[in-house]
Enzyme design. Sequence first.
Site, mmCIF file in Angstrom:
data_model
loop_
_atom_site.group_PDB
_atom_site.id
_atom_site.type_symbol
_atom_site.label_atom_id
_atom_site.label_comp_id
_atom_site.label_asym_id
_atom_site.label_seq_id
_atom_site.Cartn_x
_atom_site.Cartn_y
_atom_site.Cartn_z
ATOM 1 N N LEU A 151 0.832 -1.203 0.000
ATOM 2 C CA LEU A 151 0.000 0.000 0.000
ATOM 3 C C LEU A 151 0.867 1.253 0.000
ATOM 4 C CD1 LEU A 151 -2.809 1.303 0.136
ATOM 5 C CD2 LEU A 151 -2.628 1.220 2.625
ATOM 6 N N TYR A 152 1.974 1.213 0.730
ATOM 7 C CA TYR A 152 2.889 2.360 0.722
ATOM 8 C C TYR A 152 3.301 2.703 -0.711
ATOM 9 C CZ TYR A 152 7.272 4.940 1.080
ATOM 10 O OH TYR A 152 8.261 5.878 0.911
ATOM 11 N N ALA A 153 3.731 1.702 -1.469
ATOM 12 C CA ALA A 153 4.132 1.937 -2.856
ATOM 13 C C ALA A 153 2.966 2.457 -3.685
ATOM 14 C CB ALA A 153 4.686 0.650 -3.467
ATOM 15 N N THR A 155 0.488 4.297 -2.648
ATOM 16 C CA THR A 155 0.227 5.708 -2.344
ATOM 17 C C THR A 155 1.232 6.607 -3.051
ATOM 18 O OG1 THR A 155 1.584 5.752 -0.302
ATOM 19 C CG2 THR A 155 -0.759 5.175 -0.072
ATOM 20 N N LYS A 156 2.477 6.169 -3.154
ATOM 21 C CA LYS A 156 3.480 6.988 -3.828
ATOM 22 C C LYS A 156 3.267 7.000 -5.343
ATOM 23 C CE LYS A 156 6.067 8.771 -1.449
ATOM 24 N NZ LYS A 156 5.852 10.025 -0.670
#
Length: 335
Positions: A151-153, A155-156
């Site tokens: 999810l972090y990736a 969002t970026k």
Amino acid sequence: MKVLVTGTAGFIGYHVAEALLARGDQVVGIDNLNDYYDVGLKRARHERLAQHDGFTPVIADLADRNTVEQVFAMHRPQRVINLAAQAGVRYAAQNPHVYIQSNVVGFLHLLEGCRHHGVEHLVYASTSSVYGANTAMPFSEHQPTEHPLTLYAATKKSNELMAHSYAHLYGLPCTGLRFFTVYGPWGRPDMALFLFTRAILAGEPLKLFNHGRHRRSFTYVDDIVAGIVRALDCPSSGNPDWNGASPDSATSAAPYRIFNIGSRESVELTRYIEVLEQCLGRKATFDLLPLQAGDVPDSHADCTDLAELRGYEPKVTVEQGVPRFVEWYRSYYQC
């Protein structure tokens, strides 16, 4: 210039603000001082920045729309560097909503501030994690990145897409920088070098996922900062050769650009640890674990575009950078 820098109590944001202040820019620094990791370390970074007359701290959350609007209206920054984000790839599994609020909603508020207040250039942090399931290396900005593994990736990657829409619709020059494994003094306590140093000094085993069979473009923070400042000073412009029939992922007809920023060398994790052992004068023990969900075994940055178009030239090797981190760590923690 007057530059709004977000995340100035964070690792990279602190170093970028220091560099801008040292060359005479004014810096308005936003940070929410959240407790994802040691708030004392964050406050210490801000205290060092406050020694400069040109630094104006703002304790605020980018997800607070009204406050962000007030910051733009009051300070009228010429350029913006967005380094604030909820970091940590694995933390997202337990706290997904925090990532969306900080990394997506907060980024929207910054885009709106730039749009309505005549900002000349927005530079923002993306991540090598957007390459996700890609296996062709070295990673190039011209590769597609439609398969993030965390999810972090995601969002970026959404930041990159949102920035392109504002570049296209409103002519806002936007530059996204995909960071590759940054390390150095004043680093984050949740990152490998910090964790490894602490564990070795405590006589505890290092947790090595994928049984330690990783390679990374470990990048010293001063090299990252130099690249960010070079990018800031050269607003993106449209690519006159961009063609919608064969679209290039890194450029656009709009004033938009994506760059990798990292070390040219991909180093084995075992070598990284060897250098750390030499600096500490102690041998590490290991707890070998399988690859974690969302992790990629290897990363390798192709930074040809940033070098050719912005003069980026990383200089610090792992053999030079790790000792500098250890020197800072021992001094800061008196150990």
